[in-house]
Design a protein around this motif. Structure first.
Motif, PDB file in Angstrom:
ATOM      1  N   GLY A 173      20.578 -20.690  29.538  1.00 17.18           N
ATOM      2  CA  GLY A 173      19.753 -21.226  28.464  1.00 17.18           C
ATOM      3  C   GLY A 173      20.297 -20.802  27.112  1.00 17.18           C
ATOM      4  O   GLY A 173      20.900 -19.727  26.971  1.00 17.18           O
ATOM      5  N   ASN A 174      20.100 -21.630  26.098  1.00 15.90           N
ATOM      6  CA  ASN A 174      20.647 -21.313  24.786  1.00 15.90           C
ATOM      7  C   ASN A 174      20.102 -19.996  24.248  1.00 15.90           C
ATOM      8  O   ASN A 174      20.818 -19.233  23.592  1.00 15.90           O
ATOM      9  CB  ASN A 174      20.349 -22.440  23.800  1.00 15.90           C
ATOM     10  CG  ASN A 174      21.329 -22.474  22.644  1.00 15.90           C
ATOM     11  OD1 ASN A 174      22.534 -22.461  22.855  1.00 15.90           O
ATOM     12  ND2 ASN A 174      20.819 -22.507  21.419  1.00 15.90           N
ATOM     13  N   ASP A 175      18.831 -19.707  24.560  1.00 16.07           N
ATOM     14  CA  ASP A 175      18.236 -18.465  24.076  1.00 16.07           C
ATOM     15  C   ASP A 175      18.740 -17.240  24.822  1.00 16.07           C
ATOM     16  O   ASP A 175      18.441 -16.113  24.440  1.00 16.07           O
ATOM     17  CB  ASP A 175      16.707 -18.537  24.141  1.00 16.07           C
ATOM     18  CG  ASP A 175      16.198 -18.827  25.546  1.00 16.07           C
ATOM     19  OD1 ASP A 175      17.023 -19.026  26.467  1.00 16.07           O
ATOM     20  OD2 ASP A 175      14.966 -18.895  25.713  1.00 16.07           O
ATOM     21  N   ALA A 176      19.514 -17.439  25.900  1.00 17.25           N
ATOM     22  CA  ALA A 176      20.048 -16.323  26.676  1.00 17.25           C
ATOM     23  C   ALA A 176      21.541 -16.133  26.464  1.00 17.25           C
ATOM     24  O   ALA A 176      22.162 -15.305  27.150  1.00 17.25           O
ATOM     25  CB  ALA A 176      19.761 -16.539  28.166  1.00 17.25           C
ATOM     26  N   LEU A 177      22.133 -16.868  25.528  1.00 14.72           N
ATOM     27  CA  LEU A 177      23.571 -16.765  25.332  1.00 14.72           C
ATOM     28  C   LEU A 177      24.002 -15.365  24.929  1.00 14.72           C
ATOM     29  O   LEU A 177      24.990 -14.835  25.449  1.00 14.72           O
ATOM     30  CB  LEU A 177      24.031 -17.774  24.276  1.00 14.72           C
ATOM     31  CG  LEU A 177      24.337 -19.197  24.741  1.00 14.72           C
ATOM     32  CD1 LEU A 177      24.865 -20.015  23.572  1.00 14.72           C
ATOM     33  CD2 LEU A 177      25.337 -19.210  25.874  1.00 14.72           C
ATOM     34  N   ASP A 178      23.303 -14.758  23.975  1.00 18.67           N
ATOM     35  CA  ASP A 178      23.718 -13.436  23.504  1.00 18.67           C
ATOM     36  C   ASP A 178      23.715 -12.414  24.637  1.00 18.67           C
ATOM     37  O   ASP A 178      24.632 -11.596  24.754  1.00 18.67           O
ATOM     38  CB  ASP A 178      22.792 -12.961  22.376  1.00 18.67           C
ATOM     39  CG  ASP A 178      23.028 -13.731  21.079  1.00 18.67           C
ATOM     40  OD1 ASP A 178      24.147 -14.260  20.900  1.00 18.67           O
ATOM     41  OD2 ASP A 178      22.096 -13.815  20.269  1.00 18.67           O
ATOM     42  N   ALA A 179      22.715 -12.487  25.497  1.00 19.84           N
ATOM     43  CA  ALA A 179      22.626 -11.547  26.607  1.00 19.84           C
ATOM     44  C   ALA A 179      23.700 -11.788  27.661  1.00 19.84           C
ATOM     45  O   ALA A 179      24.004 -10.901  28.462  1.00 19.84           O
ATOM     46  CB  ALA A 179      21.242 -11.633  27.249  1.00 19.84           C
ATOM     47  N   ASN A 180      24.283 -12.984  27.673  1.00 23.66           N
ATOM     48  CA  ASN A 180      25.286 -13.344  28.678  1.00 23.66           C
ATOM     49  C   ASN A 180      26.676 -13.522  28.077  1.00 23.66           C
ATOM     50  O   ASN A 180      27.552 -14.116  28.716  1.00 23.66           O
ATOM     51  CB  ASN A 180      24.867 -14.634  29.385  1.00 23.66           C
ATOM     52  CG  ASN A 180      23.702 -14.450  30.321  1.00 23.66           C
ATOM     53  OD1 ASN A 180      23.868 -14.059  31.473  1.00 23.66           O
ATOM     54  ND2 ASN A 180      22.497 -14.710  29.822  1.00 23.66           N
ATOM     55  N   MET A 181      26.882 -12.989  26.886  1.00 24.03           N
ATOM     56  CA  MET A 181      28.136 -13.246  26.187  1.00 24.03           C
ATOM     57  C   MET A 181      29.343 -12.700  26.932  1.00 24.03           C
ATOM     58  O   MET A 181      30.390 -13.352  27.011  1.00 24.03           O
ATOM     59  CB  MET A 181      28.070 -12.651  24.778  1.00 24.03           C
ATOM     60  CG  MET A 181      29.116 -13.219  23.847  1.00 24.03           C
ATOM     61  SD  MET A 181      28.983 -15.025  23.643  1.00 24.03           S
ATOM     62  CE  MET A 181      27.414 -15.163  22.810  1.00 24.03           C
ATOM     63  N   GLU A 182      29.221 -11.520  27.516  1.00 21.21           N
ATOM     64  CA  GLU A 182      30.360 -10.953  28.239  1.00 21.21           C
ATOM     65  C   GLU A 182      30.731 -11.839  29.432  1.00 21.21           C
ATOM     66  O   GLU A 182      31.915 -12.103  29.687  1.00 21.21           O
ATOM     67  CB  GLU A 182      30.032  -9.537  28.710  1.00 21.21           C
ATOM     68  CG  GLU A 182      31.208  -8.843  29.401  1.00 21.21           C
ATOM     69  CD  GLU A 182      30.904  -7.383  29.745  1.00 21.21           C
ATOM     70  OE1 GLU A 182      31.682  -6.809  30.528  1.00 21.21           O
ATOM     71  OE2 GLU A 182      29.874  -6.840  29.255  1.00 21.21           O
ATOM     72  N   LYS A 183      29.733 -12.287  30.155  1.00 25.78           N
ATOM     73  CA  LYS A 183      29.985 -13.177  31.293  1.00 25.78           C
ATOM     74  C   LYS A 183      30.589 -14.495  30.826  1.00 25.78           C
ATOM     75  O   LYS A 183      31.525 -15.021  31.458  1.00 25.78           O
ATOM     76  CB  LYS A 183      28.671 -13.411  32.041  1.00 25.78           C
ATOM     77  CG  LYS A 183      28.808 -14.272  33.268  1.00 25.78           C
ATOM     78  CD  LYS A 183      27.555 -14.226  34.148  1.00 25.78           C
ATOM     79  CE  LYS A 183      26.334 -14.741  33.475  1.00 25.78           C
ATOM     80  NZ  LYS A 183      25.179 -14.852  34.415  1.00 25.78           N
ATOM     81  N   LEU A 184      30.082 -15.018  29.717  1.00 28.16           N
ATOM     82  CA  LEU A 184      30.592 -16.288  29.189  1.00 28.16           C
ATOM     83  C   LEU A 184      32.048 -16.153  28.752  1.00 28.16           C
ATOM     84  O   LEU A 184      32.857 -17.051  28.999  1.00 28.16           O
ATOM     85  CB  LEU A 184      29.715 -16.746  28.026  1.00 28.16           C
ATOM     86  CG  LEU A 184      29.895 -18.176  27.555  1.00 28.16           C
ATOM     87  CD1 LEU A 184      29.634 -19.170  28.664  1.00 28.16           C
ATOM     88  CD2 LEU A 184      28.993 -18.463  26.364  1.00 28.16           C
ATOM     89  N   HIS A 185      32.376 -15.025  28.146  1.00 27.51           N
ATOM     90  CA  HIS A 185      33.768 -14.789  27.753  1.00 27.51           C
ATOM     91  C   HIS A 185      34.672 -14.787  28.982  1.00 27.51           C
ATOM     92  O   HIS A 185      35.808 -15.270  28.931  1.00 27.51           O
ATOM     93  CB  HIS A 185      33.879 -13.460  27.010  1.00 27.51           C
ATOM     94  CG  HIS A 185      33.448 -13.521  25.593  1.00 27.51           C
ATOM     95  ND1 HIS A 185      33.880 -12.625  24.637  1.00 27.51           N
ATOM     96  CD2 HIS A 185      32.616 -14.366  24.944  1.00 27.51           C
ATOM     97  CE1 HIS A 185      33.339 -12.911  23.477  1.00 27.51           C
ATOM     98  NE2 HIS A 185      32.555 -13.972  23.635  1.00 27.51           N
ATOM     99  N   GLY A 186      34.179 -14.235  30.079  1.00 25.45           N
ATOM    100  CA  GLY A 186      34.953 -14.237  31.315  1.00 25.45           C
ATOM    101  C   GLY A 186      35.188 -15.632  31.841  1.00 25.45           C
ATOM    102  O   GLY A 186      36.286 -15.972  32.291  1.00 25.45           O
ATOM    103  N   TYR A 187      34.155 -16.465  31.765  1.00 26.05           N
ATOM    104  CA  TYR A 187      34.308 -17.850  32.211  1.00 26.05           C
ATOM    105  C   TYR A 187      35.298 -18.632  31.361  1.00 26.05           C
ATOM    106  O   TYR A 187      36.122 -19.393  31.879  1.00 26.05           O
ATOM    107  CB  TYR A 187      32.958 -18.581  32.151  1.00 26.05           C
ATOM    108  CG  TYR A 187      31.930 -18.180  33.173  1.00 26.05           C
ATOM    109  CD1 TYR A 187      32.280 -17.981  34.505  1.00 26.05           C
ATOM    110  CD2 TYR A 187      30.592 -18.025  32.807  1.00 26.05           C
ATOM    111  CE1 TYR A 187      31.323 -17.634  35.445  1.00 26.05           C
ATOM    112  CE2 TYR A 187      29.625 -17.689  33.735  1.00 26.05           C
ATOM    113  CZ  TYR A 187      29.986 -17.489  35.064  1.00 26.05           C
ATOM    114  OH  TYR A 187      29.041 -17.152  35.987  1.00 26.05           O
ATOM    115  N   LEU A 188      35.186 -18.470  30.052  1.00 28.17           N
ATOM    116  CA  LEU A 188      35.921 -19.324  29.136  1.00 28.17           C
ATOM    117  C   LEU A 188      37.232 -18.718  28.665  1.00 28.17           C
ATOM    118  O   LEU A 188      38.047 -19.414  28.058  1.00 28.17           O
ATOM    119  CB  LEU A 188      35.046 -19.664  27.916  1.00 28.17           C
ATOM    120  CG  LEU A 188      33.699 -20.334  28.223  1.00 28.17           C
ATOM    121  CD1 LEU A 188      32.946 -20.589  26.933  1.00 28.17           C
ATOM    122  CD2 LEU A 188      33.905 -21.629  28.979  1.00 28.17           C
ATOM    123  N   GLY A 189      37.400 -17.425  28.889  1.00 27.85           N
ATOM    124  CA  GLY A 189      38.623 -16.768  28.464  1.00 27.85           C
ATOM    125  C   GLY A 189      38.767 -16.705  26.968  1.00 27.85           C
ATOM    126  O   GLY A 189      39.869 -16.856  26.432  1.00 27.85           O
TER     127      GLY A 189
END
Length: 230
Positions: free
Chosen positions: A213-229
């Protein structure tokens, strides 16, 4: 509005989509995030019926569309703005803009389009080849806005564009959402995506691996960086 279940897709012998499932509710802006080659564009092409071979379920407003031809899918109310934009070089901006047929009431009128994209109004007589990349992207989006389609598929609308044009496209997507239209957006730039989207699906190797969810991006930023490199 859109329900995709267990979607498989192929280009010839190349199996590119592996059981993709996603949902887009009416009035939402939802993004497909992922690296190059993750399957984002192939998912959009499968929804539009232009992927050479696909199987699974694709339902739009309750109608199963997986076996329908692209023209029938478009007339149901789904419009696609491809990554390559598809501007007709020999036609003027006005001709490009008014070429697609209006399929339903409720499309964005020309005057409102000119308000959103004043550059287009100034270039109505110009040929498609005379437009900048940003102006071509504006035209490609504007062209589908006026058709009356309720679901807009936008493939990498910000790629290679100047920040001022990206901001203008962001304002346009938010304006479409305010009108009650629904947008499925392919993006690599999650910093832009978070300014317009309600939710984000993440793809890897033709599979859906997460939904944030857009409101959960900050909490998942490390995971997102892993996905997107990134």
């Amino acid at each position: 509005m859109l329900e995709v279940r267990d979607l498989e897709g192929w280009y010839g012998e190349s199996h590119v989509l592996h059981g993709v499932s996603l949902d887009v509710a009416e009035g939402e802006v939802v993004t497909l995030l992922g690296r190059n080659g993750a399957g984002k564009t192939s998912t959009i092409k499968a929804i539009m019926g232009v992927l050479p071979k696909r199987k699974g379920s694709i339902r739009y407003l309750g109608t199963e569309t997986a076996a329908l031809s692209p023209d029938r899918i478009a007339r149901l109310g789904i419009a696609w703005c491809p990554e390559e934009r598809g501007i007709f070089a020999s036609l003027s901006v006005r001709e490009n803009l008014t070429l697609p047929p209006v399929i339903a009431e409720g499309g964005v009128g020309l005057e409102e389009i000119y308000t959103l994209f004043p550059n287009l109004k100034e270039r109505l007589g110009s040929q498609g080849t005379k437009l900048s990349g940003g102006e071509q992207q504006m035209l490609a989006i504007a062209r589908i806005m006026r058709t009356g389609a309720r679901l807009l598929l936008l493939d990498e609308p910000t790629e290679g564009l100047a920040p001022v044009i990206i901001q203008q496209i962001g304002r346009t997507i938010r304006a479409l959402k305010e009108r009650g239209l629904t947008v499925l957006l392919v993006e690599q730039n999650f910093r832009f995506a978070r300014t317009v989207a309600d939710r984000h699906y993440v793809m890897e190797h033709g599979r859906m691996v997460d939904m944030i969810g857009n409101d959960a991006l900050d909490a998942n930023m490390e995971k997102l960086h892993g996905y997107l490199g990134v």
